[in-house]
Design a protein around this motif. Structure first.
Motif, PDB file in Angstrom:
ATOM      1  N   UNK A 190       0.852  -1.189   0.000  1.00  0.00           N
ATOM      2  CA  UNK A 190       0.000   0.000   0.000  1.00  0.00           C
ATOM      3  C   UNK A 190       0.890   1.241   0.000  1.00  0.00           C
ATOM      4  N   UNK A 191       0.375   2.354  -0.531  1.00  0.00           N
ATOM      5  CA  UNK A 191       1.145   3.595  -0.410  1.00  0.00           C
ATOM      6  C   UNK A 191       1.302   3.958   1.069  1.00  0.00           C
TER       7      UNK A 191
ATOM      8  N   UNK B 292      -0.049   9.466   4.018  1.00  0.00           N
ATOM      9  CA  UNK B 292       0.475  10.811   3.776  1.00  0.00           C
ATOM     10  C   UNK B 292       0.778  11.532   5.082  1.00  0.00           C
TER      11      UNK B 292
ATOM     12  N   UNK C 100      -3.726   8.979   7.453  1.00  0.00           N
ATOM     13  CA  UNK C 100      -4.608   9.548   6.417  1.00  0.00           C
ATOM     14  C   UNK C 100      -4.045  10.845   5.882  1.00  0.00           C
ATOM     15  N   UNK C 101      -4.946  11.626   5.295  1.00  0.00           N
ATOM     16  CA  UNK C 101      -4.534  12.937   4.803  1.00  0.00           C
ATOM     17  C   UNK C 101      -4.199  13.818   6.008  1.00  0.00           C
ATOM     18  N   UNK C 102      -3.262  14.752   5.853  1.00  0.00           N
ATOM     19  CA  UNK C 102      -2.860  15.579   6.995  1.00  0.00           C
ATOM     20  C   UNK C 102      -4.046  16.236   7.712  1.00  0.00           C
ATOM     21  N   UNK C 103      -4.997  16.761   6.934  1.00  0.00           N
ATOM     22  CA  UNK C 103      -6.141  17.442   7.562  1.00  0.00           C
ATOM     23  C   UNK C 103      -6.979  16.461   8.386  1.00  0.00           C
ATOM     24  N   UNK C 104      -7.110  15.232   7.898  1.00  0.00           N
ATOM     25  CA  UNK C 104      -7.892  14.220   8.603  1.00  0.00           C
ATOM     26  C   UNK C 104      -7.211  13.846   9.929  1.00  0.00           C
TER      27      UNK C 104
ATOM     28  N   UNK D 229      -7.660  16.539  12.332  1.00  0.00           N
ATOM     29  CA  UNK D 229      -9.046  16.615  12.787  1.00  0.00           C
ATOM     30  C   UNK D 229      -9.335  15.582  13.890  1.00  0.00           C
TER      31      UNK D 229
ATOM     32  N   UNK E 201      -3.031   7.949  -3.441  1.00  0.00           N
ATOM     33  CA  UNK E 201      -4.453   7.922  -3.069  1.00  0.00           C
ATOM     34  C   UNK E 201      -5.002   6.506  -3.244  1.00  0.00           C
ATOM     35  N   UNK E 202      -5.949   6.145  -2.398  1.00  0.00           N
ATOM     36  CA  UNK E 202      -6.662   4.872  -2.546  1.00  0.00           C
ATOM     37  C   UNK E 202      -8.154   5.195  -2.646  1.00  0.00           C
TER      38      UNK E 202
ATOM     39  N   UNK F  91     -12.286  15.636   5.278  1.00  0.00           N
ATOM     40  CA  UNK F  91     -10.992  16.279   4.996  1.00  0.00           C
ATOM     41  C   UNK F  91     -10.188  15.477   3.976  1.00  0.00           C
ATOM     42  N   UNK F  92     -10.211  14.165   4.177  1.00  0.00           N
ATOM     43  CA  UNK F  92      -9.422  13.295   3.311  1.00  0.00           C
ATOM     44  C   UNK F  92     -10.033  13.230   1.915  1.00  0.00           C
TER      45      UNK F  92
ATOM     46  N   UNK G 285      -9.352  16.346  -0.065  1.00  0.00           N
ATOM     47  CA  UNK G 285      -7.971  16.385  -0.553  1.00  0.00           C
ATOM     48  C   UNK G 285      -7.817  15.457  -1.763  1.00  0.00           C
ATOM     49  N   UNK G 286      -8.403  14.270  -1.663  1.00  0.00           N
ATOM     50  CA  UNK G 286      -8.292  13.312  -2.771  1.00  0.00           C
ATOM     51  C   UNK G 286      -9.024  13.813  -4.019  1.00  0.00           C
TER      52      UNK G 286
END
Lengths: 355, 502
Positions: free
Chosen positions: A175-176, A179, A229-233, A236, B263-264, B305-306, B309-310
């Protein structure tokens, strides 16, 4: 290289699938125990008969790594740490907890997901090449991320502890890398408060990828885990739950003190309160977000817990670390299912060589 | 022995040489006349699944309602040494529930009760006949859903999904059926009941993962009568984008770039131009741009949020590939519309000609472009019309061949083209099936992927579950020697492939 705590007939190292095949075909030994570097000797049941110890640590190649396809194929003796280093260069991860050699961590399969929806050893094996105890070389599964051709013998390898077959090449899903991530440790609190936080995090639509409830030496409870997850997530979730960052990795499983053994068990998460209320008050315990738990108990306490577990929803358990004589003792299961398990084992290992 | 087939000894030859009166009576006494079918007209409804090239009616059909009735039926069949075939809703696309020889079909679609939902534990216990989408609808008020979503989800059953290890558009992120199974009560061929997995984990500490073996065994190991599935929390936010692109190459590259960026998405689906045109001309019309060579459906779900962004990431990547248009669903109704075309694609193509052969192969995602070019060449060479709709994130292709099954010559060309397409998938390092299974359809193709030693290992496992070989015989593993009259499909396939290979 670790040494086993059980009697062995001898030790042999193999460096290739063919070498392993020849050894299995020719060995007069009545039992064979396969290992990587041997880091799991004290975590697996001891063999019933002294075995020939076969080490696969020299089989440590990364056969292929296809970053764009999110797959790789590796030999079983490859150390997890080495693979992680290589994957990091490509911004990838092997999405399962566990340490030691890759073959060892999959064969042990000790980590079920540490949180709902999280990935674990069961999810990463796409296929394998292997050898049966009679020297039959074979392959199952595929190298691609999706295939339903044939029976999923490769998935049964996970957690089989080398009792079914010996994997010589493992095709793995990658998996990636996340982030952003946050490892957190929530400080001491009473059980009810810790359970409430644990529950709230566990039932998030996007729960932490690792979530562990654990008891401190003073009897208070903490919650540790990792949000990805994404930085913002990540920010949060941190804000919403007031999560405290920590540099310490979120580990799962207490280290048993002298005189104690480690019981590996599982219950439905809704039964956690009942489980924990019934454990000795001084027993170290770690519980994952999916209801898996590891607790360090004295032998008599382990026996009592194993007897009690089938009465809890989804309850089952086994002594994982302890004396060689007690490792593998388990709570009672369905006899018909055990019979089927024996039949599958016998089908792949008719001589009962792999222990 | 089939060409290139493995040296697997056949299971003990157990044919049903016409339904004996004793057996008829025994089955009728167990279930009553309304749940035992012997009439030829009634049996014709069970002569095939979605793979309509292979048709073979069973000798009888029984409709049990619970574990005890399945157990009783299997005991009777064991006593008479009769083969049987489990069947859910019959939506399988590889001939899985189509008898390969004389057999009794055991239909589980009527076992459709949801037995328990444990919201706190994120799991549910269901009978095998519960319809996939019905389960998600049932738990929706609890903020939960069942993630695997095959295209046939409005009719296919959880039992069938378990037997086939079904996939679907969202398995790129959420995994296949096997990743959502916690336990199953299974009746084995001789009538013994076993419990695989549990309600908390798919296998107890120290136990073998028999549930993983059972999942995807295509009804050859036994019949699941109670299934515990994992439920997922509904995502906080869902965003669905439709990107229309000037070429298939551009569509594949957008997908690669999205994944390369880390991204997934929940789903990455591509439809080619022939599919777009078929959809837009059908009741499944979704407003896809008909001037596009490919449309890419991207769905992102998770925390807002995620997902935001995606979505921005996908928009910026798509912009680099000269899209013809980019549409985002802003309401649930719009999202449903965008998916309507994708989910109805097979139905839409079925309208073009009397029959539709839905192929299923997998290639490494990076080989998609090259493989699609090869598929087009194969179609041209065999003069068959091929359209493509596929799970791009997984590299799971579904080339669809529309044809007229009444035309034997055309059917032979369809079979030969299908064989070449699967050979191409294998040459690319892929698999002959990503989610439809081997069934009877791909028996002749199995040796492309597995050699006799591989198959012998799998046959050993099968015999551990079903030593008598009566459970859905003639599926998954090619067998040599059988006293059963070979069904039409394998005969036809073998003839076509023999000629083709010569």
């Amino acid at each position: 290289m670790s040494a086993p705590d059980f009697a062995i007939l001898g030790e042999q190292r193999v460096g290739s699938r063919d070498e392993l095949t020849d050894l299995l075909r020719d060995t007069p030994a009545p039992a064979v125990r396969v290992c990587g570097k041997g880091s799991s000797f004290d975590r697996l049941p001891a063999p019933r008969r002294p075995p020939l110890l076969v080490r696969l640590a020299a089989m440590q190649r990364i056969d292929r790594l296809d970053p764009a396809d999110l797959t790789c194929s590796v030999e079983p003796g490859l150390e997890r740490q080495v693979l992680d280093g290589e994957l990091e260069r490509h911004g990838l991860v092997l999405p399962t907890p566990g340490d030691g050699t890759v073959g060892g961590l999959l064969a042990r399969g000790e980590h079920r997901p540490l949180a709902p929806g999280a990935s674990c050893a069961r999810h990463v094996v796409l296929g394998l090449e292997g050898v049966l105890s009679d020297g039959t070389q074979f392959k199952v599964g595929a190298r691609v991320v999706k295939s339903v051709a044939g029976f999923d013998v490769h998935r049964a390898f996970v957690g089989s502890r080398g009792r079914l077959l010996i994997a010589t090449l493992l095709h793995l899903r990658l998996r990636p890398a996340p982030r952003a991530s946050l490892t957190f440790a929530q400080g001491p609190r009473p059980l009810d408060a810790a359970l409430a936080l644990f529950r709230d995090l566990r039932l998030l639509a996007a729960p932490p990828t690792s979530l562990v409830l654990h008891r401190h030496d003073d009897g208070t409870w903490g919650v540790v885990g990792r949000v990805e997850g994404a930085p913002a997530q990540v920010r949060s979730v941190r804000r919403r739950f007031g999560l405290d960052p920590t540099d310490a990795p979120a580990t799962f499983g207490p280290v048993p003190a002298h005189g104690r053994e480690l019981v590996d068990g599982v219950v439905q998460p809704s039964a956690l309160h009942r489980l924990l209320a019934g454990l000795p008050s001084d027993a170290p315990v770690h519980v994952s977000g999916t209801g898996q738990f590891l607790t360090a108990l004295r032998p008599a306490e382990s026996d009592a817990l194993l007897a009690r577990l089938p009465s809890l929803p989804g309850g089952a358990g086994e002594i994982r670390c302890g004396s060689a004589a007690r490792r593998g003792l388990a709570s009672a299961g369905d006899p018909a299912t055990s019979q089927l398990e024996d039949a599958v084992r016998l089908a792949l290992d008719p001589r009962g060589l792999l222990q | 022995m089939r060409p290139g087939g493995p040296a697997i000894p056949p299971p003990r030859c157990l044919c049903l040489r016409g339904m004996s009166r004793t057996l008829r009576r025994a089955l009728t006494e167990l279930l009553g006349e309304d749940r035992t079918l012997f009439d030829a007209d009634a049996l014709r409804a069970y002569e095939c699944d979605g793979f309509t090239i292979h048709k073979a009616p069973p000798e009888a059909v029984v409709l049990p309602r619970d574990t005890q009735e399945v157990q009783a039926v299997l005991r009777v069949l064991a006593e008479h040494e009769v083969a049987f075939v489990p069947r859910g809703a019959g939506t399988c696309l590889s001939g899985g529930p189509t008898p390969q020889g004389p057999a009794v079909v055991i239909e589980t679609a009527g076992m459709n009760r949801i037995l328990a939902v444990h919201a706190e534990d994120l799991c549910a216990v269901v009978q095998p006949g519960v319809v996939n989408a019905a389960l998600s609808r049932h738990v929706e008020p609890l903020g939960l859903h069942y993630a695997p979503d095959p295209s046939s989800q409005t009719v296919c059953t959880i039992g069938g999904n378990l037997a086939e290890n079904s996939g679907g558009p969202h398995c790129f992120k959420y995994g296949m059926t096997t990743d959502h199974m916690l336990g199953a009560v299974v009746v084995l061929a001789e009538g013994r009941v076993v419990r695989l997995g549990g309600t908390a984990a798919p296998c107890a500490p120290g136990a073998l993962d028999l549930l993983a073996l059972f999942t995807g065994s295509e009804g050859t190991f036994g019949i699941a009568t109670e299934i515990t599935v994992r439920l997922c929390r509904n995502p906080e936010c869902v965003r669905t984008l439709l990107v229309a692109l000037p070429s298939m190459q551009a569509a594949c590259r957008v997908v690669s770039d999205i994944i390369r960026a880390g991204a997934i998405p929940a789903a990455l689906e591509i439809l080619d131009r022939p599919t777009i045109l078929a959809v837009e001309a059908s009741v499944f019309r979704a407003g896809y741009p008909t001037d596009a060579d490919a449309v890419l459906l991207v769905e992102m779900d998770g925390p807002a949020d995620e997902v935001d962004a995606d979505a921005e990431l996908v928009r910026s990547i798509a912009a680099r590939h000269a899209p013809l248009s980019l549409e985002e669903a802003t309401t649930a109704a719009e999202r449903k519309r965008l998916w309507k075309g994708r989910k109805g694609a097979f139905g839409a193509m079925g309208r073009l000609r009397p029959d539709l052969y839905v192929l299923d192969g997998v290639v490494p995602r990076t080989k998609l472009e090259e493989t699609l070019r090869g598929i087009a060449e194969i179609g041209a060479r065999h003069r068959v019309a091929i359209s493509n709709v596929f799970h791009a994130g997984d590299g799971n292709l579904h080339p669809n061949i529309s044809y007229d099954g009444r035309d034997r010559e055309e059917t032979a060309r369809v079979v030969a083209a299908g064989h070449e397409i699967l050979a191409l998938c294998m040459a690319m390092g892929g698999s002959i099936t990503g989610e439809h299974g081997i069934g009877s359809e791909k028996l002749a193709h199995v040796p492309m992927m597995f050699d006799p030693a591989d198959l012998e290992v799998m046959a050993r496992v099968r015999r551990a579950f079903d030593p008598s070989g009566r459970c859905n015989p003639g599926k998954v593993l090619p067998e040599r020697g059988s006293c059963a009259e070979p069904a039409r499909w394998p005969r036809l396939a073998e003839r076509v492939l023999r000629e083709d290979l010569a």
